[in-house]
Design a protein around this motif. Structure first.
Motif, PDB file in Angstrom:
ATOM      1  N   ASP A   7      -0.947  -5.217  -5.078  1.00 28.52           N
ATOM      2  CA  ASP A   7      -0.995  -3.837  -4.610  1.00 28.52           C
ATOM      3  C   ASP A   7      -2.425  -3.483  -4.213  1.00 28.52           C
ATOM      4  OD1 ASP A   7       0.604  -1.427  -4.214  1.00 28.52           O
ATOM      5  OD2 ASP A   7      -0.739  -0.543  -5.704  1.00 28.52           O
ATOM      6  N   LYS A  53      -9.639   1.756  -5.932  1.00 28.18           N
ATOM      7  CA  LYS A  53     -10.438   0.681  -6.536  1.00 28.18           C
ATOM      8  C   LYS A  53     -11.123  -0.176  -5.474  1.00 28.18           C
ATOM      9  CE  LYS A  53      -7.732   0.014 -10.750  1.00 28.18           C
ATOM     10  NZ  LYS A  53      -6.552  -0.729 -11.188  1.00 28.18           N
ATOM     11  N   SER A  54     -10.849   0.123  -4.208  1.00 29.03           N
ATOM     12  CA  SER A  54     -11.422  -0.701  -3.139  1.00 29.03           C
ATOM     13  C   SER A  54     -12.758  -0.093  -2.692  1.00 29.03           C
ATOM     14  CB  SER A  54     -10.469  -0.739  -1.956  1.00 29.03           C
ATOM     15  OG  SER A  54     -10.551   0.493  -1.255  1.00 29.03           O
ATOM     16  N   ARG A  99       9.534   0.489  -3.515  1.00 30.61           N
ATOM     17  CA  ARG A  99       8.490  -0.296  -4.182  1.00 30.61           C
ATOM     18  C   ARG A  99       9.105  -1.527  -4.844  1.00 30.61           C
ATOM     19  NH1 ARG A  99       5.542   0.881  -8.891  1.00 30.61           N
ATOM     20  NH2 ARG A  99       6.975   2.579  -9.358  1.00 30.61           N
ATOM     21  N   ARG A 130       0.918   5.117  -0.218  1.00 32.23           N
ATOM     22  CA  ARG A 130       0.149   6.367  -0.210  1.00 32.23           C
ATOM     23  C   ARG A 130       1.040   7.539  -0.622  1.00 32.23           C
ATOM     24  NH1 ARG A 130      -3.404   5.599   5.318  1.00 32.23           N
ATOM     25  NH2 ARG A 130      -5.176   4.615   4.283  1.00 32.23           N
ATOM     26  N   ASP A 133      -4.908  -0.890  -4.231  1.00 31.67           N
ATOM     27  CA  ASP A 133      -5.233   0.406  -4.809  1.00 31.67           C
ATOM     28  C   ASP A 133      -6.484   0.887  -4.079  1.00 31.67           C
ATOM     29  OD1 ASP A 133      -6.239   2.492  -6.311  1.00 31.67           O
ATOM     30  OD2 ASP A 133      -5.693   1.584  -8.237  1.00 31.67           O
ATOM     31  N   GLU A 134      -6.296   1.845  -3.179  1.00 36.44           N
ATOM     32  CA  GLU A 134      -7.423   2.253  -2.332  1.00 36.44           C
ATOM     33  C   GLU A 134      -8.577   2.818  -3.161  1.00 36.44           C
ATOM     34  OE1 GLU A 134      -5.986   3.354   1.970  1.00 36.44           O
ATOM     35  OE2 GLU A 134      -4.706   4.386   0.524  1.00 36.44           O
ATOM     36  N   LEU A 191       0.869  -1.176   0.000  1.00 39.58           N
ATOM     37  CA  LEU A 191       0.000   0.000   0.000  1.00 39.58           C
ATOM     38  C   LEU A 191       0.906   1.227   0.000  1.00 39.58           C
ATOM     39  CD1 LEU A 191      -2.505   1.742   0.316  1.00 39.58           C
ATOM     40  CD2 LEU A 191      -2.586   1.132   2.734  1.00 39.58           C
TER      41      LEU A 191
END
Ligand SMILES: CC(=O)N[C@@H](CCCN)C(=O)O
Ligand SMILES: NC(=O)OP(=O)(O)O
Length: 396
Positions: free
Chosen positions: A90, A95-96, A74, A67, A92-93, A65
């Motif tokens: 990964d 897409k969550s 990475r 941010r 992806d906030e 994650l």
């Protein structure tokens, strides 16, 4: 092979409780625990060089994650997962379902049914990143205790607001390699200084990580920055206490010139002013994107008042024999190369460019070592098993 077995013996003799806690700040770990990670990193590096399989997991996810942006960390994290046999996914906030009311404790459990590690970078806001990692950790503890999760994933701090432990530990591994041993670091003078950057308001966690870790090893640590660029007071206290316990020292001075005087190692890099960091945290809480943007401009304008904090050849000439080791977490703002006027003069950077790449190259091994130490009570035995199972090469 003998060298790997020797490293595994050293690791066996370290007293560690790292299998019971997340490695979130270096100063929360004992000296033995830090060394366990350091020597595990060396063993893993040598095993790979010898083509010995280090995949201690047959399957499982390693979740990331980010941010904030990252190149090195990475790819080092992805490499570490690959070394251990885990698959990266990964989070992806965007897409969550997080925007639709999903809580931190819920997300943490929902992504972790088959996860062995969760690496998080959350470094821009004071009081937020490290706290978020701990909140995730508590949710995982509950999920594991209640039988939701068959295993407790390791949390890896890939840089927070307080510390950048994979960076500081990779830096320590590089210093050990460069100077030959941890013992040789005793009494070495390291200057952690602010430097002018035109790029953006960088976190405080790298300088904090450096003063918090290098004071553990008997080094003489000097911190320098312009007025207003203070680090967290609690981390300054950590550095002072570490220094008195390790037989090193910690002092603060007001100029780069003074910090560089007689230094064995220099680490000039930018970070954002304290006041800006605090205002940024407020704006984040209010979700004020326009405010954050304009604050960034204020930050850069404030930085521009201190362009003389520049790692030049004249500055380097003040160091021990004019040849201190230059370090940087990268990317550096290189004058005339990556920007018009930055942290370091091009000729200085060029002379130390390959050493800084070697410094960075420790990161995958350090991250893999942190995961191993968290997941196995006796990581040396786990690696010894891989060494034993290795099929010797038929030809060389
Ligand atoms: C997020 C970020 O830029 N971070 C860092 C770590 C080093 C990589 N640049 C910093 O400059 O403090
Ligand atoms: N030094 C460092 O952490 O680099 P990245 O931001 O590219 O990961």
């Amino acid at each position: 092979m003998n060298e790997i077995n020797h490293l595994l013996d050293i690791i066996r003799n370290k007293k560690s409780a790292l299998h019971q806690k997340d490695f979130l700040l270096t100063w929360e770990q004992s000296r033995d625990e830090l060394e366990q990670v350091l020597y595990l990193a060396e063993a893993l590096k040598q095993m790979r060089a010898g083509n010995i399989d280090t995949r201690v997991f047959n399957n499982g996810l390693g979740i990331s994650l980010f941010r904030d942006n990252s190149t090195r960390t990475r790819f080092s994290y992805a490499s570490a997962l690959d070394l251990l046999g885990l698959t990266q996914q990964d989070l992806d906030e965007g897409k969550s379902q997080i925007a639709h009311g999903e809580t931190v404790r819920e997300t943490a459990n929902m992504i972790s049914f088959c996860a062995e590690a969760i690496g998080i970078r959350d470094d821009m806001y004071l009081g937020a990143g490290n706290a978020y990692m701990r909140e995730v950790g508590e949710a995982l503890d509950e999920g594991y205790k209640e039988g939701v999760l068959p295993q407790r994933p390791a949390i890896v701090n890939l840089q927070c607001d307080i510390d950048h432990p994979t960076q500081a530990m990779a830096d320590l591994a590089w210093l050990k390699e460069h100077f030959g041993s941890l013992e040789n670091l005793k009494g070495k003078k390291i200057a952690m200084t602010w430097a002018y950057s035109p790029s953006y308001g960088k976190p405080l966690s790298v300088p904090q990580g450096i003063i918090g870790l290098m004071t553990r090893f008997g080094m003489d640590v000097t911190l320098a920055h312009p007025e207003g660029y203070n680090l967290l007071p609690e981390v300054l206290d950590v550095a002072k206490n570490n220094a008195s316990a390790s037989g090193g020292s910690f002092r603060q001075v007001a100029s780069m010139e003074e910090a560089f005087q007689g230094a064995d190692i220099v680490y000039p890099k930018s970070w954002a002013p304290w006041q800006i960091m605090q205002q940024r945290t407020e704006l984040l809480r209010q979700n004020d994107h326009a405010g954050l943007k304009s604050l960034e401009q204020t930050c850069l304008a404030e930085n521009a008042r201190h362009k003389n904090w520049h790692c030049t050849e004249e500055m380097m000439a003040r160091t021990k024999n004019g040849s201190a080791l230059y370090m940087h977490c990268l990317p550096a703002d290189i004058t005339g190369v990556s920007c018009q006027h930055g942290e370091v003069e091009a000729s200085v950077f060029e002379r130390y460019r390959i050493p800084t790449y070697k410094e960075a190259s420790w990161k995958p091994w350090i991250i893999a070592a942190m995961i191993l130490a968290r997941k196995f009570e006796n990581p040396a035995e786990i690696l010894a098993g891989r060494v034993k199972a290795a099929v010797p090469r038929i030809y060389k």
